[in-house]
Design an enzyme around this catalytic site. Structure first.
Site, PDB file in Angstrom:
ATOM      1  CG  ASP A 171      26.078  35.569  41.047  1.00  0.00           C
ATOM      2  OD1 ASP A 171      27.091  36.142  40.608  1.00  0.00           O
ATOM      3  OD2 ASP A 171      25.661  35.730  42.215  1.00  0.00           O
ATOM      4  CB  SER A 228      38.181  35.278  38.860  1.00  0.00           C
ATOM      5  OG  SER A 228      38.335  33.883  38.701  1.00  0.00           O
ATOM      6  NE  ARG A 229      41.883  38.017  43.438  1.00  0.00           N
ATOM      7  CZ  ARG A 229      41.739  39.090  42.669  1.00  0.00           C
ATOM      8  NH1 ARG A 229      41.795  38.966  41.350  1.00  0.00           N
ATOM      9  NH2 ARG A 229      41.522  40.279  43.208  1.00  0.00           N
ATOM     10  CG  ASP A 253      45.104  37.919  33.534  1.00  0.00           C
ATOM     11  OD1 ASP A 253      46.160  38.209  32.947  1.00  0.00           O
ATOM     12  OD2 ASP A 253      44.565  38.651  34.382  1.00  0.00           O
ATOM     13  CD  GLU A 258      48.519  35.443  39.963  1.00  0.00           C
ATOM     14  OE1 GLU A 258      48.709  36.668  40.000  1.00  0.00           O
ATOM     15  OE2 GLU A 258      47.447  34.933  39.600  1.00  0.00           O
ATOM     16  CG  HIS A 289      46.732  39.086  38.314  1.00  0.00           C
ATOM     17  ND1 HIS A 289      46.543  38.243  39.377  1.00  0.00           N
ATOM     18  CD2 HIS A 289      45.693  39.970  38.363  1.00  0.00           C
ATOM     19  CE1 HIS A 289      45.459  38.594  40.043  1.00  0.00           C
ATOM     20  NE2 HIS A 289      44.916  39.640  39.437  1.00  0.00           N
ATOM     21  CB  ILE A 290      48.017  42.006  32.363  1.00  0.00           C
ATOM     22  CG1 ILE A 290      47.883  40.901  31.307  1.00  0.00           C
ATOM     23  CG2 ILE A 290      49.414  42.035  32.977  1.00  0.00           C
ATOM     24  CD1 ILE A 290      48.719  41.137  30.053  1.00  0.00           C
ATOM     25  N   GLY A 292      42.863  43.254  34.053  1.00  0.00           N
ATOM     26  CA  GLY A 292      42.338  44.563  34.449  1.00  0.00           C
ATOM     27  C   GLY A 292      43.392  45.643  34.502  1.00  0.00           C
TER      28      GLY A 292
END
Length: 315
Positions: A171, A228-229, A253, A258, A289-290, A292
């Site tokens: 990180d 994430s993205r 995901d 997108e 994209h599911i 979350g």
């Protein structure tokens, strides 16, 4: 003075009801264009969004009375955050609301890839009974590398405590390790990881981060999970690595293709070659994209947003 809030996306009904009970004045507009919303946004003190359109400088300049923007989700990449903050607008997101859902999804994807669950299921349903070709791998004994140790990364590391794994993370913030994962340099993570899980926002620094050079810096072939993205991965480079077996499997995901709203993929008639490969690859597990997007997180996200909006006005 009544605080007027414009909701431009539908959400769990407790969000609307609890704000109303707290004395806020709710208005909804789920259909108007961005330009039509801009024409009336000066009448509102707050706006509640998911990802319908970008809140840019043009929008913010017209939102002369806006006091907060609340996004019912984890990230704020659809908002020009610096410009909004320069105008004194509070920015609210709810990563606490769906971090557990993302963590459980990530774990499920890894176990499915390791044990060929999606492939085996499809084969049996087509009349095939193949045991040897579906021999799996065990997560115990593997090293899991996490990039991004915020709400999502930490929740995922906690889920891994039931396995005999080494959990490392990288990180940009320093000294944020805990009992669930050890903070290391990116180079050390790339040397040791058998599995890579991305839990990153989409920023100029993370855009296209996972490219050919990034992938080739890993010492071992590895599995990759992205909840994430989509634009954090260069899909062409990912597919090239899958073909060379540098990447052993991919659980995605989110996809590079997108739309900003995350509600649809591209509308082009010609499917990109890399995406076509993923559609056909047995070692690719794709979901829309599911990660979350559970029934529980739907309510939890709304509750977090309500609590944070109320906190803006309660001090």
């Amino acid at each position: 003075m009544s605080i007027k809030i414009l909701h431009i996306d539908s959400n769990n009904p407790i969000l609307w009801q609890q704000l109303e009970d707290a004395g806020f004045e709710n208005h909804a507009d789920f259909k108007s264009s961005k330009e039509e919303i801009e024409a009336k946004i000066q009448d509102y003190n707050g706006i509640v969004i998911r990802s319908r359109f970008k809140i840019d400088k043009t929008f913010l300049d017209k939102a002369t009375n806006l006091q907060f923007i609340a996004r019912v989700g984890a990230g704020l990449e659809s908002i020009d955050c610096d410009y909004a903050e320069s105008k004194g607008i509070h920015l609210i997101a709810a990563p606490e609301g769906n971090r557990n859902a993302v963590a459980e999804h990530s774990l499920g994807v890894i176990l499915s890839l390791f044990n060929n669950l999606n492939q085996a299921d499809a084969e049996i349903k087509s009349g095939q009974w193949n045991r040897e070709s579906n021999r799996g791998h065990e997560l115990d004994g593997k090293t899991v590398g996490i990039i991004g140790y915020g709400n999502m990364g930490k929740a995922f590391a906690k889920k891994l405590r039931g396995f005999e794994t080494e959990v490392l993370f990288y990180d940009i913030l320093e000294n944020i390790g805990d009992e669930n994962a050890t903070q290391v340099s990116l180079q050390e993570l790339q040397q040791k990881a058998d599995v890579l899980s991305l839990h990153l926002p989409w920023t100029p620094e993370t855009d296209k981060m996972v490219n050919a050079d990034f992938i080739n810096a890993f010492a071992k072939p590895f599995w990759i999970i992205n909840t994430s993205r989509g634009k954090n991965i260069v899909t062409d480079d990912l597919v090239a690595a899958m073909k060379s077996k540098k990447i052993l499997g991919a659980g995605l995901d989110v996809l590079e293709y997108e739309k900003l709203s995350f509600e649809t993929l591209f509308q082009d008639k010609n499917t990109p070659e890399a995406f076509q490969y993923l559609l056909e690859a047995k070692n690719a597990l794709l979901t829309p994209h599911i990660a979350g997007w559970t029934f529980e997180s739907h309510e939890r996200l709304a509750q977090v947003i309500v609590d944070k909006i109320k906190a803006v006005y309660s001090g």
